[in-house]
Each structure stands twice: as C-alpha cells, then as structure tokens.
Design an enzyme around this catalytic site. Structure first.
Site, PDB file in Angstrom:
ATOM      1  N   ASP A  17      10.582  -7.540  -0.906  1.00  0.00           N
ATOM      2  CA  ASP A  17      10.940  -7.506   0.510  1.00  0.00           C
ATOM      3  C   ASP A  17      12.388  -7.054   0.563  1.00  0.00           C
ATOM      4  O   ASP A  17      13.217  -7.491  -0.236  1.00  0.00           O
ATOM      5  CB  ASP A  17      10.762  -8.868   1.181  1.00  0.00           C
ATOM      6  N   HIS A  44      20.057  -1.110  -3.896  1.00  0.00           N
ATOM      7  CA  HIS A  44      19.635  -2.506  -3.921  1.00  0.00           C
ATOM      8  C   HIS A  44      18.362  -2.687  -4.737  1.00  0.00           C
ATOM      9  O   HIS A  44      18.260  -3.594  -5.559  1.00  0.00           O
ATOM     10  CB  HIS A  44      19.423  -3.014  -2.493  1.00  0.00           C
ATOM     11  N   ASP A  83      18.129   5.354   5.298  1.00  0.00           N
ATOM     12  CA  ASP A  83      18.987   6.121   4.371  1.00  0.00           C
ATOM     13  C   ASP A  83      19.923   7.116   5.066  1.00  0.00           C
ATOM     14  O   ASP A  83      21.086   7.223   4.692  1.00  0.00           O
ATOM     15  CB  ASP A  83      18.144   6.851   3.322  1.00  0.00           C
ATOM     16  N   LYS A 127      20.434   7.446  -6.808  1.00  0.00           N
ATOM     17  CA  LYS A 127      20.105   6.405  -5.836  1.00  0.00           C
ATOM     18  C   LYS A 127      19.295   5.285  -6.488  1.00  0.00           C
ATOM     19  O   LYS A 127      19.551   4.105  -6.260  1.00  0.00           O
ATOM     20  CB  LYS A 127      19.331   7.010  -4.664  1.00  0.00           C
ATOM     21  N   SER A 186       0.844  -1.199   0.000  1.00  0.00           N
ATOM     22  CA  SER A 186       0.000   0.000   0.000  1.00  0.00           C
ATOM     23  C   SER A 186       0.876   1.244   0.000  1.00  0.00           C
ATOM     24  O   SER A 186       0.379   2.366   0.031  1.00  0.00           O
ATOM     25  CB  SER A 186      -0.912  -0.004   1.235  1.00  0.00           C
ATOM     26  N   ASN A 187       2.191   1.040  -0.032  1.00  0.00           N
ATOM     27  CA  ASN A 187       3.169   2.125   0.043  1.00  0.00           C
ATOM     28  C   ASN A 187       3.315   2.827  -1.316  1.00  0.00           C
ATOM     29  O   ASN A 187       3.911   2.289  -2.239  1.00  0.00           O
ATOM     30  CB  ASN A 187       4.508   1.536   0.498  1.00  0.00           C
ATOM     31  N   ARG A 188       2.774   4.044  -1.409  1.00  0.00           N
ATOM     32  CA  ARG A 188       2.838   4.779  -2.678  1.00  0.00           C
ATOM     33  C   ARG A 188       4.262   5.247  -2.997  1.00  0.00           C
ATOM     34  O   ARG A 188       4.595   5.518  -4.127  1.00  0.00           O
ATOM     35  CB  ARG A 188       1.857   5.951  -2.653  1.00  0.00           C
TER      36      ARG A 188
END
EC number: 3.6.1.66
Length: 197
Positions: free
Chosen positions: A69, A182, A157, A177, A9-11
């Site tokens: 993940d 990753h 970060d 970045k 749900s992370n925009r």
C-alpha cells in the site's frame, strides 16, 4: 523459484517488483492472473491495508503473498491524499483527475508548504494466518510541483519533484526511479529480509 502472489491485479506493479525479486529466487504472479478479486481496503493506515491485501490473497490462493500500500503524503494537507491517493478525486485510478484535485487544493501554497513524500509499505505473509508478517517501508521525500512535468511513470509522478535531481518523478529514468523511490527502497529492504529467511 518460490511462488509469491502479488496482492493486486495491477501488472505495472508486477513489472516493477519482478526484476528485484526474481533474481532472489521468487516468481511473482498477480492475484488477478489467478482469478482473485481485489480486497476491500478499509484499514486506517497503509500497514493495515497492506496486511488486508496480503491476507486476502493468501486465503484465496493458499500461496504466500505480498501486499503493498502506498501513496502521496502532503504535510500541508494533513497527510492527504494519503490512503486515498488512487481515488483522491473520486474515481479509482484516474491519475489526471487526482493530479488536478491535488493542484487545486495546493493553489497559493509556496516553499515549505509544498513538501510531500511518497510512502510505501510492503507486507509478506507465509500463509493467511501468519502471526509474524514481514513488514518493510520506504519513503521518497520531495515536493509538489505547480504543474505536471514529464510523461513517464504513473500516478502523481508528473507533479512530484525530486529536489536532489531537479526532475519530476515522471522525468527520471525508470531504472534510477526504481532504485531511489519509496517502493524501490522498500523492495530492497524486503529482498534482504526474504533472503535472510
């Protein structure tokens, strides 16, 4: 455009992933936008959790899904915060508390003992019972700073030093970045594999 559900749900993740996959012919939509709740992440590895998320999103929406993940892995802490990076201090997503706990755990550590890496696994599934998930990974090696630097980025970060640039991940321009991180490395690999398919 082929529609792909991002199992989150992370925009913020959507904003990070869409530019790289959009020009490869994929339209990303978060599961939250489709009314799907987050999956219970009870796997013991990054790969298991990414698979759990992707299968959950596929099953709930009937669409192909992308699960990710990722976390910060510190060698001197036996891999912690690792799978629990987002909730290291107890409350999910409290970056300030997570950073404070990490710095406390690493007090007195110097040199090589501050080595760490960000790690990301991305899993793409065509359907919920897909027996052949597409799995890619990426890692970004550096070390944990003794105090936060910079106000960009998110999560750990501000305390992750990229030794090649001498900057924290929070001080690096987002476009740079996204290329060297990753997640950026994993995404580039995913994009290549998706276009091959």
């Amino acid at each position: 455009m082929r529609r792909l559900v991002l199992a989150t749900s992370n925009r913020g993740k959507l904003a990070e992933l869409q530019p790289l996959l959009g020009d490869a012919g994929f339209e990303l939509v978060t599961q939250g936008e489709l009314g799907v709740q987050d999956a219970v992440e009870d796997g013991l590895t990054f790969v298991e959790n990414a698979l759990i998320k992707a299968r959950h999103a596929c099953r709930a929406t009937g669409l192909p899904a992308l699960g990710d993940d990722s976390g910060l892995v510190v060698d001197a802490l036996d891999g912690a915060p690792g799978l629990y990076s987002a909730r290291y201090a107890g409350e999910h997503g409290n970056a300030a508390a997570n950073i404070a706990k990490l710095l406390q755990e690493m007090r007195g550590f110097g040199g090589e003992r501050r080595r760490a890496h960000f790690y990301c696994v991305l899993v793409a599934l065509r359907h919920a019972d897909d027996p052949q998930p597409l799995i890619v990974e990426g890692a970004w090696h550096g070390q944990v700073l003794e105090a936060p630097r910079g106000d960009g980025g998110f999560g750990y970060d501000p305390v992750f030093l990229d030794p090649e640039r001498g900057l924290s991940a929070a001080q690096i321009e987002p476009a740079v970045k996204n290329r060297i991180s990753h997640r950026g490395i994993a995404l580039a690999r995913l994009r290549q594999r998706l276009t091959e398919l």
